[in-house]
Motif scaffolding. Structure first.
Motif, mmCIF file in Angstrom:
data_model
loop_
_atom_site.group_PDB
_atom_site.id
_atom_site.type_symbol
_atom_site.label_atom_id
_atom_site.label_comp_id
_atom_site.label_asym_id
_atom_site.label_seq_id
_atom_site.Cartn_x
_atom_site.Cartn_y
_atom_site.Cartn_z
ATOM 1 N N VAL A 1 45.470 8.254 4.521
ATOM 2 C CA VAL A 1 46.457 8.121 3.446
ATOM 3 C C VAL A 1 46.669 9.472 2.772
ATOM 4 C CG1 VAL A 1 46.943 7.027 1.226
ATOM 5 C CG2 VAL A 1 45.932 5.701 3.085
ATOM 6 N N VAL B 1 42.230 -7.555 -3.926
ATOM 7 C CA VAL B 1 43.313 -7.171 -4.833
ATOM 8 C C VAL B 1 42.742 -6.805 -6.200
ATOM 9 C CG1 VAL B 1 45.175 -8.209 -6.174
ATOM 10 C CG2 VAL B 1 45.195 -8.375 -3.687
ATOM 11 N N LEU C 1 52.145 -1.634 -11.208
ATOM 12 C CA LEU C 1 52.927 -1.581 -9.975
ATOM 13 C C LEU C 1 54.279 -0.908 -10.185
ATOM 14 C CD1 LEU C 1 52.533 -4.905 -7.992
ATOM 15 C CD2 LEU C 1 52.495 -2.614 -7.053
ATOM 16 N N GLY D 1 46.953 -2.066 10.882
ATOM 17 C CA GLY D 1 47.209 -2.262 9.459
ATOM 18 C C GLY D 1 48.002 -1.098 8.866
ATOM 19 N N ASP E 1 50.273 -9.781 9.979
ATOM 20 C CA ASP E 1 50.598 -9.021 8.767
ATOM 21 C C ASP E 1 51.861 -8.201 9.000
ATOM 22 O OD1 ASP E 1 48.339 -9.975 7.587
ATOM 23 O OD2 ASP E 1 47.235 -8.079 7.545
ATOM 24 N N LYS F 1 50.403 10.841 2.770
ATOM 25 C CA LYS F 1 51.132 10.915 1.507
ATOM 26 C C LYS F 1 50.946 12.274 0.830
ATOM 27 C CE LYS F 1 53.069 6.881 1.174
ATOM 28 N NZ LYS F 1 54.529 6.765 1.004
ATOM 29 N N ALA G 1 51.851 -0.820 -3.700
ATOM 30 C CA ALA G 1 52.187 -2.025 -2.935
ATOM 31 C C ALA G 1 52.067 -1.800 -1.433
ATOM 32 C CB ALA G 1 53.608 -2.490 -3.282
ATOM 33 N N VAL G 2 52.275 -0.535 -1.048
ATOM 34 C CA VAL G 2 52.253 -0.216 0.387
ATOM 35 C C VAL G 2 50.912 -0.578 1.026
ATOM 36 C CG1 VAL G 2 52.313 1.729 2.028
ATOM 37 C CG2 VAL G 2 53.992 1.583 0.176
ATOM 38 N N PHE G 3 49.847 -0.467 0.236
ATOM 39 C CA PHE G 3 48.518 -0.604 0.842
ATOM 40 C C PHE G 3 47.835 -1.955 0.594
ATOM 41 C CE2 PHE G 3 49.396 3.870 0.195
ATOM 42 C CZ PHE G 3 49.343 4.309 1.511
ATOM 43 N N ILE G 4 48.537 -2.859 -0.093
ATOM 44 C CA ILE G 4 47.913 -4.160 -0.368
ATOM 45 C C ILE G 4 47.458 -4.842 0.910
ATOM 46 C CG2 ILE G 4 48.297 -6.502 -1.255
ATOM 47 C CD1 ILE G 4 50.159 -5.376 -3.345
ATOM 48 N N SER G 5 48.382 -4.974 1.862
ATOM 49 C CA SER G 5 48.028 -5.759 3.056
ATOM 50 C C SER G 5 46.999 -5.034 3.917
ATOM 51 C CB SER G 5 49.279 -6.109 3.859
ATOM 52 O OG SER G 5 49.710 -4.988 4.582
ATOM 53 N N LEU G 6 47.006 -3.680 3.876
ATOM 54 C CA LEU G 6 46.012 -2.930 4.638
ATOM 55 C C LEU G 6 44.609 -3.255 4.118
ATOM 56 C CD1 LEU G 6 45.602 -0.635 6.784
ATOM 57 C CD2 LEU G 6 45.514 0.948 4.856
ATOM 58 N N SER H 1 54.796 2.297 -7.636
ATOM 59 C CA SER H 1 55.137 1.256 -6.661
ATOM 60 C C SER H 1 54.516 1.516 -5.293
ATOM 61 C CB SER H 1 56.653 1.099 -6.544
ATOM 62 O OG SER H 1 57.197 2.279 -5.989
ATOM 63 N N LEU I 1 61.412 -1.960 -2.984
ATOM 64 C CA LEU I 1 60.254 -2.305 -3.797
ATOM 65 C C LEU I 1 60.390 -1.767 -5.217
ATOM 66 C CD1 LEU I 1 56.964 -1.945 -1.736
ATOM 67 C CD2 LEU I 1 57.559 -3.809 -3.286
ATOM 68 N N ILE J 1 55.922 -1.190 5.041
ATOM 69 C CA ILE J 1 56.185 -1.485 3.625
ATOM 70 C C ILE J 1 56.737 -0.224 2.956
ATOM 71 C CG2 ILE J 1 55.178 -2.258 1.427
ATOM 72 C CD1 ILE J 1 53.022 -3.689 2.986
ATOM 73 N N VAL K 1 40.288 5.873 5.829
ATOM 74 C CA VAL K 1 41.520 5.542 5.127
ATOM 75 C C VAL K 1 41.882 6.636 4.123
ATOM 76 C CG1 VAL K 1 42.487 3.941 3.433
ATOM 77 C CG2 VAL K 1 41.299 3.068 5.443
ATOM 78 N N GLY L 1 43.771 -7.123 4.503
ATOM 79 C CA GLY L 1 43.594 -7.445 5.917
ATOM 80 C C GLY L 1 42.267 -6.948 6.449
ATOM 81 N N THR L 2 41.958 -5.676 6.209
ATOM 82 C CA THR L 2 40.724 -5.119 6.762
ATOM 83 C C THR L 2 39.496 -5.788 6.144
ATOM 84 O OG1 THR L 2 41.923 -3.038 6.946
ATOM 85 C CG2 THR L 2 39.559 -2.953 7.315
ATOM 86 N N ILE M 1 53.272 -10.274 -1.242
ATOM 87 C CA ILE M 1 52.932 -9.749 0.094
ATOM 88 C C ILE M 1 51.695 -10.426 0.660
ATOM 89 C CG2 ILE M 1 52.156 -7.718 1.391
ATOM 90 C CD1 ILE M 1 53.858 -5.984 -0.395
ATOM 91 N N ALA N 1 56.203 -7.236 -4.464
ATOM 92 C CA ALA N 1 54.829 -6.864 -4.099
ATOM 93 C C ALA N 1 53.841 -7.992 -4.381
ATOM 94 C CB ALA N 1 54.417 -5.610 -4.847
ATOM 95 N N ALA O 1 51.470 -0.798 6.736
ATOM 96 C CA ALA O 1 51.640 -0.014 5.504
ATOM 97 C C ALA O 1 52.876 0.882 5.597
ATOM 98 C CB ALA O 1 50.389 0.821 5.237
#
Lengths: 450, 450
Positions: free
Chosen positions: B375, B434, B309, A295, A430, B379, B316-321, B313, A309, A302, B371, B324-325, A319, A316, A299
């Motif tokens: 992260v 979300v 967002l 996952g 994903d 970052k 948005a990078v972490f939405i699917s993470l 922005s 973005l 993205i 996480v 998904g998890t 997604i 977004a 990230a």
């Protein structure tokens, strides 16, 4: 336990307290072995010790033969009994169950119990313990009836009468030659209905299906199911009969295998039940954390598109819609592929793949068009709808294909395809979905300069 | 089909072409019924017509009794045979299989075949056809052996000898009173090993487990599995024995039920196999499109946070993470809950829920901390890491809980909990994840004014 059994448990406990051996025996022995075993497990150590003095080892063997309890647990009971009692109990139980219990013991303890057994039986158990887990050898019992091929029906019947009490199942009578090689089979029905003076050789079926002692349990279960057998004989490399596998053990195999498939699909072991949340959590975490890394890859992908973005933050919004739907399609195709691989060993792989490619295109196009219209109308922007729809269609197509290719590839590599889980496919999809989505978005943006 | 069978098929086809009746019969009749049925299905109509003249109806009944083919397909073969031949074939087949075939026919055609049968048998078939699908009545066969309780072992044995060829299974001999009420059971083993002059009444087991004719097949399968039965008797409301269900049919039920659970978990029917991609696609689309709408809800939710967002922005990078998890955790807990509900009808619901709550907290915290650090370091922003980590932990907790509450709720409402699918849980958890994520982000932003 049913309510009826719970009531019986209370009555039995009362007769133990009152030292009423006769009442206990009458009530307990009226029950089926499986019911007895359920009750037995609920008694305390002190109560069990009384029970050992109330029941003969022969009677308790019946309880142990029908238990569904873990062999490890059953093994612990043995330690509570007097050695002479254990010795007789182990002699009375069916060989396959004795092996199950002893196989799970520490070597030192196992040796102690083997020493209590008769030399011949102990040697058999030692032999059986060495068969690999999930092989025919580990499932079989050695208590079967085999008659010589030159006997008459009458004398075979005599032998069956003599051995019937020891055998686990007398539905099939196996026929062997001088060397012990399996040459035929007949059913007890044949023995009963044919005249005494007929020769076994003349009424037996010579085409006997037997499994090799090292054969895997899943393949055996399939045969028993297809052929509607109640038992199947097991032979060694010299074609000599060494045991039989009875249908009750086959049912357990089928249950076990299907629970395994189910567990794999969910990415979690659903069989071992623990009431300790720490244990439960640490059983589930390995998969979750592994997939978390996958996952994180998504990230970073993205993140790679952050300029895009920030230019177009509405991307977004879709997604999770795209990754979610593609993941669902992938899970569906995975499940279908795994089942078809499991059910049909002579499956034409190319045909399965071509079918999935076509199915993926159809599903992708239908879903893509739906999304295009939905997003187009909602956002009043058919180009944005087009981006999301095209991405959805391609992501579904890829996920769908991955859902079949991955289990097929695993099968080719000799790995059980059922190990590929739904969570794995959806997490993988994903990644591919996001890759597809942002590339399509970038392309459209360059084309139409949104 | 195995290679061996494929070779035999060629040989058989050759003997059909050469009109070599004798050779065909010798080879074909040396095979097991299941093998015969596999071969039979592969012959052409012209070949089958010759086979009908080569084999007696009794011999063909064996093939039909052991077939795994769809009853509809088997029914089509009947149309090809001469009426007198069909009549005898249906008489020789086991009743449960006859019913399966006739039940799937159009009423007019069914009446035609019923008219070919003997009045008594036709009445029995008519009776059996009316039992609900998946009930004991629809699974049972009426060919069992029942003896009167006042018989001696010797005369019971006489009866068994007489009826053995007709019965589907002779392992158990059922004992009835004058009125036909089931009062006991004994095994053929008991008959063989007891002296002829003993009374059946004295050696029979009086505690007989029987199922009601309307009982559901899943519960019956459980009993047969737990008690290690080879067959179970079926009784009507007056406790009269009306049939038996044999273990081979129970294995089919177990297979069917587990395949159903597997299909439900994946959100797709994995049983019916179609080689037409349009059919396959339209089998999978309903679920996908339904879940698409749920996914659209998630999209509108993200859209709702568009100001947030565009401010930040990177979210948005972490939405699917996160989605998904959480979806993976939800699928795991769903599978565990479904299995536990299926396996244990006396399960303490509160305990299961409390265990899941605790498990969810542990999994959530461990994953959240991972996480947060990942992260945070990536970052170089521990606040952002904190947002993602906290959102992840809460989303997992909620998904995990939903994974147990939903099947439990369904069970309470009388719906089979196995219907709740992995794709449904993960799509639903997209929505909650979300919601949690953006609310936490908004809160942090207000607190720390990122």
């Amino acid at each position: 336990m049913t309510e009826e059994l719970e009531k019986i448990q209370i009555e039995l406990a009362a007769s133990l307290t009152k030292n009423n051996r006769k009442k206990f025996r009458k009530l307990f022995l009226s029950l089926h072995g499986y019911e007895q075993s359920q009750l037995f497990e609920n008694f305390s150590l002190a109560q069990r010790k009384i029970i050992y003095s109330y029941l003969t080892p022969e009677e308790l063997a019946n309880v142990f033969d029908d238990t569904e309890e873990d062999p490890v647990e059953a093994g612990k009971y043995l330690d509570e009994m007097p050695p002479a009692y254990v010795a007789r109990l182990l002699r009375e139980m069916y060989m396959d169950n004795v092996v199950d219990i002893l196989a799970d013991m520490r070597p030192l303890k196992r040796r102690k119990y083997l020493n209590l057994m008769q030399t011949g039986e102990a040697a058999q158990v030692r032999n059986l313990i060495h068969y690999e887990d999930e092989s025919a050898g580990s499932l079989m019992t050695t208590e079967f009836i085999a008659v010589k091929e030159d006997l008459s029906v009458g004398s075979a019947m005599h032998q069956v009468k003599r051995e019937a009490q020891e055998a686990e199942l007398i539905t099939y009578i196996y026929v062997i030659d001088e060397a012990g090689v399996l040459v035929g089979v007949l059913s007890v029905r044949d023995l009963i209905t044919h005249p005494d003076d007929e020769a076994i050789k003349d009424i037996m079926i010579t085409r006997v299906l037997a499994v090799d002692v090292n054969e895997d349990q899943e393949a055996i279960a399939e045969q028993v199911r297809d052929y509607n057998f109640v038992a199947i004989p097991v032979v060694d490399e010299a074609e000599k009969i060494v045991g039989i596998i009875t249908v009750d053990d086959i049912i357990d195999v089928i249950d076990e295998e299907s629970a395994e498939d189910y567990s794999h699909l969910a990415g979690v072991d659903t069989q071992t039940i623990s009431h300790n949340p720490f244990q439960t959590a640490f059983k589930r975490l390995p998969w979750l954390i592994t997939l978390l890394f996958l996952g994180m890859l998504t990230a970073t992908l993205i993140n790679h598109f952050d300029t895009l973005l920030s230019q177009m933050s509405v991307l977004a919004v879709f997604i999770s819609l795209i990754t979610g739907t593609a993941g669902n399609a992938g899970t569906q195709s995975l499940a279908v592929a795994v089942r078809r691989l499991a059910m049909n060993s002579h499956l034409k792989i190319t045909r399965l793949l071509l079918n999935e490619v076509a199915t993926g295109i159809i599903i992708g196009v239908v879903t893509g068009v739906c999304v295009w219209l939905m997003v187009g109308f909602w956002k009043q922007d058919l180009v944005l709808g087009g981006i999301v729809g095209a991405a959805m269609a391609s992501a579904i197509f890829v996920a769908n294909l991955a859902g079949s290719i991955i289990p097929i590839g695993m099968e080719k590599l000799g790995v059980d395809p059922a190990v590929a889980s739904g969570p794995f496919i959806s997490t993988l999809s994903d990644l591919t979905s996001v890759l597809i989505y942002f590339n399509i978005a970038q392309y459209f943006l360059q084309m139409y300069g949104h």
